[in-house]
Design a protein around this motif. Structure first.
Motif, PDB file in Angstrom:
ATOM      1  N   TRP A  14      -6.490   1.490  -9.220  1.00  0.00           N
ATOM      2  CA  TRP A  14      -5.722   0.899  -8.129  1.00  0.00           C
ATOM      3  C   TRP A  14      -6.215  -0.493  -7.758  1.00  0.00           C
ATOM      4  O   TRP A  14      -5.486  -1.279  -7.150  1.00  0.00           O
ATOM      5  CB  TRP A  14      -5.746   1.823  -6.916  1.00  0.00           C
ATOM      6  CG  TRP A  14      -4.893   3.032  -7.155  1.00  0.00           C
ATOM      7  CD1 TRP A  14      -5.299   4.234  -7.623  1.00  0.00           C
ATOM      8  CD2 TRP A  14      -3.481   3.101  -6.979  1.00  0.00           C
ATOM      9  NE1 TRP A  14      -4.219   5.072  -7.758  1.00  0.00           N
ATOM     10  CE2 TRP A  14      -3.095   4.407  -7.368  1.00  0.00           C
ATOM     11  CE3 TRP A  14      -2.498   2.211  -6.534  1.00  0.00           C
ATOM     12  CZ2 TRP A  14      -1.765   4.825  -7.324  1.00  0.00           C
ATOM     13  CZ3 TRP A  14      -1.185   2.630  -6.486  1.00  0.00           C
ATOM     14  CH2 TRP A  14      -0.832   3.922  -6.875  1.00  0.00           C
TER      15      TRP A  14
ATOM     16  N   ASP B 146      -2.082   6.162  -3.422  1.00  0.00           N
ATOM     17  CA  ASP B 146      -2.775   4.878  -3.495  1.00  0.00           C
ATOM     18  C   ASP B 146      -4.203   5.021  -2.953  1.00  0.00           C
ATOM     19  O   ASP B 146      -4.422   5.213  -1.757  1.00  0.00           O
ATOM     20  CB  ASP B 146      -2.001   3.840  -2.682  1.00  0.00           C
ATOM     21  CG  ASP B 146      -2.522   2.423  -2.859  1.00  0.00           C
ATOM     22  OD1 ASP B 146      -3.661   2.254  -3.330  1.00  0.00           O
ATOM     23  OD2 ASP B 146      -1.780   1.480  -2.524  1.00  0.00           O
TER      24      ASP B 146
ATOM     25  N   TYR C  21       0.870  -1.177   0.000  1.00  0.00           N
ATOM     26  CA  TYR C  21       0.000   0.000   0.000  1.00  0.00           C
ATOM     27  C   TYR C  21       0.908   1.228   0.000  1.00  0.00           C
ATOM     28  O   TYR C  21       1.651   1.464   0.962  1.00  0.00           O
ATOM     29  CB  TYR C  21      -0.937  -0.027   1.210  1.00  0.00           C
ATOM     30  CG  TYR C  21      -1.990  -1.094   1.057  1.00  0.00           C
ATOM     31  CD1 TYR C  21      -3.216  -0.807   0.461  1.00  0.00           C
ATOM     32  CD2 TYR C  21      -1.746  -2.408   1.451  1.00  0.00           C
ATOM     33  CE1 TYR C  21      -4.177  -1.793   0.271  1.00  0.00           C
ATOM     34  CE2 TYR C  21      -2.700  -3.404   1.261  1.00  0.00           C
ATOM     35  CZ  TYR C  21      -3.915  -3.087   0.673  1.00  0.00           C
ATOM     36  OH  TYR C  21      -4.861  -4.079   0.472  1.00  0.00           O
TER      37      TYR C  21
ATOM     38  N   LYS D   9      -4.332   7.409   1.992  1.00  0.00           N
ATOM     39  CA  LYS D   9      -4.527   8.071   0.706  1.00  0.00           C
ATOM     40  C   LYS D   9      -4.670   9.586   0.896  1.00  0.00           C
ATOM     41  O   LYS D   9      -5.259  10.050   1.871  1.00  0.00           O
ATOM     42  CB  LYS D   9      -5.749   7.505  -0.008  1.00  0.00           C
ATOM     43  CG  LYS D   9      -7.080   7.782   0.666  1.00  0.00           C
ATOM     44  CD  LYS D   9      -8.219   7.182  -0.145  1.00  0.00           C
ATOM     45  CE  LYS D   9      -9.570   7.437   0.535  1.00  0.00           C
ATOM     46  NZ  LYS D   9     -10.693   6.894  -0.246  1.00  0.00           N
TER      47      LYS D   9
ATOM     48  N   ILE E  63     -10.405  -4.719  -1.800  1.00  0.00           N
ATOM     49  CA  ILE E  63     -10.229  -3.267  -1.691  1.00  0.00           C
ATOM     50  C   ILE E  63     -11.382  -2.490  -2.326  1.00  0.00           C
ATOM     51  O   ILE E  63     -11.375  -1.263  -2.342  1.00  0.00           O
ATOM     52  CB  ILE E  63      -8.887  -2.820  -2.306  1.00  0.00           C
ATOM     53  CG1 ILE E  63      -8.823  -3.179  -3.788  1.00  0.00           C
ATOM     54  CG2 ILE E  63      -7.722  -3.438  -1.550  1.00  0.00           C
ATOM     55  CD1 ILE E  63      -7.580  -2.651  -4.470  1.00  0.00           C
TER      56      ILE E  63
ATOM     57  N   ASN F 251       0.323  -4.702   9.429  1.00  0.00           N
ATOM     58  CA  ASN F 251       1.126  -4.125   8.368  1.00  0.00           C
ATOM     59  C   ASN F 251       2.483  -3.708   8.929  1.00  0.00           C
ATOM     60  O   ASN F 251       2.642  -3.527  10.142  1.00  0.00           O
ATOM     61  CB  ASN F 251       0.443  -2.891   7.776  1.00  0.00           C
ATOM     62  CG  ASN F 251      -0.969  -3.166   7.288  1.00  0.00           C
ATOM     63  OD1 ASN F 251      -1.227  -3.256   6.110  1.00  0.00           O
ATOM     64  ND2 ASN F 251      -1.908  -3.295   8.226  1.00  0.00           N
TER      65      ASN F 251
ATOM     66  N   SER G 299      -5.193   2.789  -0.016  1.00  0.00           N
ATOM     67  CA  SER G 299      -4.428   2.883   1.224  1.00  0.00           C
ATOM     68  C   SER G 299      -5.175   3.672   2.285  1.00  0.00           C
ATOM     69  O   SER G 299      -5.921   4.610   1.989  1.00  0.00           O
ATOM     70  CB  SER G 299      -3.076   3.556   0.946  1.00  0.00           C
ATOM     71  OG  SER G 299      -2.361   3.754   2.152  1.00  0.00           O
TER      72      SER G 299
ATOM     73  N   ARG H 210      -4.640  -6.918  -5.561  1.00  0.00           N
ATOM     74  CA  ARG H 210      -4.948  -7.033  -4.141  1.00  0.00           C
ATOM     75  C   ARG H 210      -6.389  -7.520  -3.926  1.00  0.00           C
ATOM     76  O   ARG H 210      -7.197  -7.500  -4.854  1.00  0.00           O
ATOM     77  CB  ARG H 210      -4.711  -5.679  -3.453  1.00  0.00           C
ATOM     78  CG  ARG H 210      -3.243  -5.270  -3.464  1.00  0.00           C
ATOM     79  CD  ARG H 210      -3.024  -3.871  -2.919  1.00  0.00           C
ATOM     80  NE  ARG H 210      -3.548  -2.840  -3.810  1.00  0.00           N
ATOM     81  CZ  ARG H 210      -3.377  -1.530  -3.620  1.00  0.00           C
ATOM     82  NH1 ARG H 210      -2.687  -1.104  -2.574  1.00  0.00           N
ATOM     83  NH2 ARG H 210      -3.880  -0.646  -4.460  1.00  0.00           N
TER      84      ARG H 210
END
Length: 273
Positions: free
Chosen positions: A238, A101, A96, A107, A232, A138, A104, A229
């Motif tokens: 993205w 992003d 991320y 962001k 999301i 993370n 994220s 991913r």
């Protein structure tokens, strides 16, 4: 006869003043009938795992995508309050990238109380809660607000403890989990390793309860699948960027992208080649 007695006396003295008594003592530790004769069975050859080559700041201090790939094959270690250690090999990650992003938590470069760890030094844990129940872990990287999600682990040590923790975290009684089910997802691995919000903002290079050590066999580029991913939602372009990475052919991965793997095979990228 006197000469013979003198020789025997010298031999006895030499044996009594041998300079290798420690070696003889260690050898005796392994002479028990039926025991493993190799040095590894002796306590004198055991190494404290905390003294193993722990990953330091220079490892974490790299760009987000690079770190997400570099995590694959490394070992996450968790020391429980009772002293037991849980070991798991990282087999799946997601990158991320921070402000730009759209998927994220950071962001737009927005820093909040919740995502503060994403803006801290590389190697800082960012642990957040989803659905008000589960946790995801993370690790911050280079770049403002950039971090890598740990998605799946291959359990290596402490599997019984992992089962206990998974069972305790689920309200309803359930069947015994198989090895590949213990850590094949970001929330599952947090349950199995006993990781919750208390681990947020901890430093992987300094913490006594959680750290990383190098894996023995770093994967090559042909062993790593790069794909989209998961979960999301609608994030435009993205949502389609290949920012999830996993070890090809590893059964502990949460979600396999068969299409991408077929394309890799068509290009001649076979695992381990």
């Amino acid at each position: 006869m006197p000469r013979k007695r003198k020789l025997l006396s010298q031999l006895s003295a030499l044996q009594n003043t041998s300079s290798f008594p420690q070696i003889n003592a260690v050898e005796q530790l392994n002479t028990t009938p039926g025991a493993d004769p190799s040095p590894k069975s002796s306590k004198y050859f055991m190494i404290e795992k905390k003294n193993s080559p722990q990953l330091r700041e220079d490892f974490f201090n790299q760009p987000c995508v690079s770190l997400a790939k570099s995590f694959l094959g490394q070992i996450l270690v968790r020391k429980l309050p009772d002293g037991r250690e849980l070991w798991g090999r990282i087999v799946e990650t997601e990158a991320y990238l921070g402000g730009e992003d759209e998927a994220s938590h950071s962001k737009g470069g927005k820093q909040t109380e919740r995502n503060a760890a994403m803006f801290m030094k590389p190697g800082t844990l960012y642990v957040y809660q989803i659905y008000g129940i589960y946790f995801c872990m993370n690790v911050s990287s280079q770049g403002q607000g950039a971090a890598v999600l740990l998605r799946s682990l291959e359990p290596l040590q402490g599997l019984d403890a992992m089962r206990e923790l998974r069972r305790a975290s689920r309200k309803a009684p359930s069947r015994l989990l198989k090895d590949w089910q213990l850590c094949n997802g970001p929330s599952k691995l947090c349950q199995a390793f006993g990781i919750d919000k208390a681990f947020d903002q901890r430093d992987l290079t300094q913490d006594d309860a959680i750290w990383m050590v190098p894996g023995q066999d770093p994967p090559g580029e042909q062993d790593v699948v790069a794909t989209t991913r998961i979960g999301i939602g609608n994030r435009g372009e993205w949502a389609q960027k290949p920012l999830r990475f996993y070890l090809r052919g590893n059964r502990f991965v949460s979600v396999v992208d068969k299409k991408t793997e077929r394309e890799m095979a068509a290009r001649g990228h076979s695992p381990g080649s």
